[in-house]
Design an enzyme around this catalytic site. Structure first.
Site, short mmCIF file in Angstrom:
data_model
loop_
_atom_site.label_atom_id
_atom_site.label_comp_id
_atom_site.label_asym_id
_atom_site.label_seq_id
_atom_site.Cartn_x
_atom_site.Cartn_y
_atom_site.Cartn_z
N HIS A 182 0.82 -1.21 0.00
CA HIS A 182 0.00 0.00 0.00
C HIS A 182 0.86 1.26 0.00
O HIS A 182 1.43 1.65 1.03
CB HIS A 182 -0.94 -0.03 1.22
CG HIS A 182 -1.91 1.09 1.25
ND1 HIS A 182 -2.32 1.69 2.42
CD2 HIS A 182 -2.55 1.76 0.26
CE1 HIS A 182 -3.16 2.66 2.14
NE2 HIS A 182 -3.31 2.72 0.84
N GLU B 66 2.76 0.54 3.43
CA GLU B 66 2.24 -0.49 4.34
C GLU B 66 2.29 -1.83 3.59
O GLU B 66 1.79 -1.92 2.47
CB GLU B 66 0.79 -0.18 4.73
CG GLU B 66 0.65 1.03 5.66
CD GLU B 66 -0.81 1.36 6.01
OE1 GLU B 66 -1.04 1.99 7.05
OE2 GLU B 66 -1.73 1.00 5.23
N ASN C 299 -5.21 4.44 7.00
CA ASN C 299 -6.59 4.74 6.60
C ASN C 299 -7.60 4.55 7.72
O ASN C 299 -8.65 5.19 7.73
CB ASN C 299 -6.99 3.92 5.37
CG ASN C 299 -6.66 4.67 4.10
OD1 ASN C 299 -7.06 5.82 3.94
ND2 ASN C 299 -5.89 4.06 3.22
N1 LIG Z 1 -6.03 7.72 -4.60
C1 LIG Z 1 -5.29 7.50 -3.50
O1 LIG Z 1 -4.92 8.45 -2.79
C2 LIG Z 1 -4.91 6.11 -3.13
C3 LIG Z 1 -3.88 5.94 -2.18
C4 LIG Z 1 -3.47 4.64 -1.86
C5 LIG Z 1 -4.09 3.55 -2.43
N2 LIG Z 1 -5.10 3.74 -3.35
C6 LIG Z 1 -5.70 2.55 -3.97
O2 LIG Z 1 -5.13 2.39 -5.27
C7 LIG Z 1 -6.12 1.84 -6.16
C8 LIG Z 1 -6.31 2.77 -7.34
O3 LIG Z 1 -6.68 4.05 -6.89
P1 LIG Z 1 -6.50 5.33 -7.81
O4 LIG Z 1 -6.74 6.50 -6.95
O5 LIG Z 1 -5.23 5.24 -8.58
O6 LIG Z 1 -7.75 5.16 -8.82
P2 LIG Z 1 -8.06 5.95 -10.18
O7 LIG Z 1 -9.52 6.05 -10.25
O8 LIG Z 1 -7.23 7.18 -10.28
O9 LIG Z 1 -7.51 4.93 -11.30
C9 LIG Z 1 -7.99 3.62 -11.44
C10 LIG Z 1 -7.56 3.12 -12.82
O10 LIG Z 1 -7.89 1.73 -12.93
C11 LIG Z 1 -8.37 1.49 -14.23
N3 LIG Z 1 -9.14 0.25 -14.16
C12 LIG Z 1 -10.36 0.05 -13.60
N4 LIG Z 1 -10.70 -1.25 -13.69
C13 LIG Z 1 -9.66 -1.88 -14.33
C14 LIG Z 1 -9.40 -3.23 -14.69
N5 LIG Z 1 -10.27 -4.21 -14.44
N6 LIG Z 1 -8.23 -3.52 -15.31
C15 LIG Z 1 -7.33 -2.54 -15.57
N7 LIG Z 1 -7.52 -1.24 -15.24
C16 LIG Z 1 -8.66 -0.93 -14.63
C17 LIG Z 1 -9.15 2.74 -14.60
O11 LIG Z 1 -9.27 2.87 -16.00
C18 LIG Z 1 -8.29 3.84 -13.98
O12 LIG Z 1 -7.31 4.29 -14.90
C19 LIG Z 1 -7.38 1.62 -5.32
O13 LIG Z 1 -7.37 0.29 -4.86
C20 LIG Z 1 -7.18 2.60 -4.16
O14 LIG Z 1 -7.86 2.22 -3.00
C21 LIG Z 1 -5.51 5.01 -3.72
#
Ligand SMILES: NC(=O)c1ccc[n+]([C@@H]2O[C@H](COP(=O)([O-])OP(=O)(O)OC[C@H]3O[C@@H](n4cnc5c(N)ncnc54)[C@H](O)[C@@H]3O)[C@@H](O)[C@H]2O)c1
Length: 287
Positions: A144, A156, A194
């Protein structure tokens, strides 16, 4: 129990959004060959541009030279074709939905075999819950990163009940190679950051909903109190959809305590497509 791979050469980063983009950059900077996979060509193009922009800043600060810059850029290839995603380690950063992550991991195991290590960047989904529906549960670990991934030090590392201990150690070594600070966590709702941070967002939104403070006041006051970002600016950076999903999952996994109930005003923003910086509109507007 399958043995962990000792050598990771090719990394597949799934998802090219806020987190996937930063993680691909980190992996390529640490010297790995990276395939970035996303369903959306547009997101891959956006990711490529944002990685170059971020690396330009490191270049301008003298933290990279031209040769290193070019090497990092050429370390990454971009694809919408899952069948080209062959490698040793997957770092998954797709939508925060358990079924989507499970489906992706099983397809990648079918393509790469049982030695593939699958690391999820989930903020809140239980590692054991994902593990129970994938082909090789011992190969799954939580990895993470925090937003923005190239800058935030903490990673993490979440060990599920089935996770191969050697894979946990490999992830610690990988995080150190990326110049991060790894912390091994239990698979508890919201892991550590979180879980502890939930009230920071929820209480701020509740106070705005009740008319006690404004969004601007909340951010200004918390920043003056020493927090790096006020809760609303931070939610816009994270993405309101992601932040809401995390709140919902943590709330449900803890037995729906009233004090951690997801916010109605956040849901209303999401319903209007105002997801934060990534859509140029969230609690604030962006150019
Ligand atoms: N945004 C944050 O601050 C943050 C921080 C730590 C962890 N995360 C985690 O990271 C992950 C992604 O978050 P994010 O903020 O980057 O999301 P985001 O919405 O910015 O991006 C998600 C991407 O995944 C793609 N996607 C969706 N389904 C897909 C699939 N089946 N196969 C391939 N690509 C696919 C989408 O097209 C999009 O480009 C989540 O699990 C989130 O909980 C987010």
């Amino acid at each position: 129990m399958p043995m962990a791979n000792n050598s990771i050469n090719q990394i597949i980063v799934c998802g090219a959004g806020t987190m996937g983009s930063g993680i691909a950059q980190l992996a390529a900077t640490a010297g790995f060959k990276v395939i970035q996979f996303d369903l959306s060509k547009e997101m891959l193009e956006k990711s490529g541009k944002s990685i170059e922009l971020s690396l330009q800043k490191f270049l301008a600060k003298g933290k990279l030279n031209e040769e290193e810059f070019n090497k990092i850029v050429t370390n990454i290839t971009y694809t919408t074709q899952l069948d080209t995603c062959k490698g040793d380690l997957v770092i998954e950063a797709i939508v925060e939905k358990k079924e989507a992550k499970i489906g992706l991991f099983n397809q990648l195991f079918a393509l790469n075999g049982p030695d593939l290590i699958v690391a999820t960047n989930t903020s809140s989904i239980s590692i054991d819950a994902i593990a129970s529906s994938i082909s090789f549960p011992a190969q799954l670990v939580g990895l993470h990163f925090f937003n923005p991934a190239p800058l935030m030090k903490l990673v993490e590392i979440i060990k599920g009940k089935a996770t191969n201990t050697m894979i946990v150690q490999q992830m610690v070594d990988l995080a150190l190679l990326m110049q991060k600070t790894p912390v091994i966590c239990k698979d508890a709702p919201g892991f550590i950051v979180n879980r502890v941070a939930r009230p920071y967002y929820l209480e701020a939104m509740y106070m705005v909903q009740k008319g006690i403070i404004t969004i601007e006041q909340a951010d200004a006051v918390l920043e003056a109190a020493g927090f790096k970002m006020g809760p609303f600016k931070l939610m816009d950076l994270i993405g309101l959809d992601i932040n809401y999903s995390v709140s919902s999952i943590v709330w449900e996994d803890l037995g729906k305590p009233e004090r951690l109930k997801p916010s109605e005003i956040q849901k209303a923003q999401i319903d209007q497509g105002a997801l934060g910086i990534k859509t140029k509109k969230g609690f604030y507007e962006y150019n």
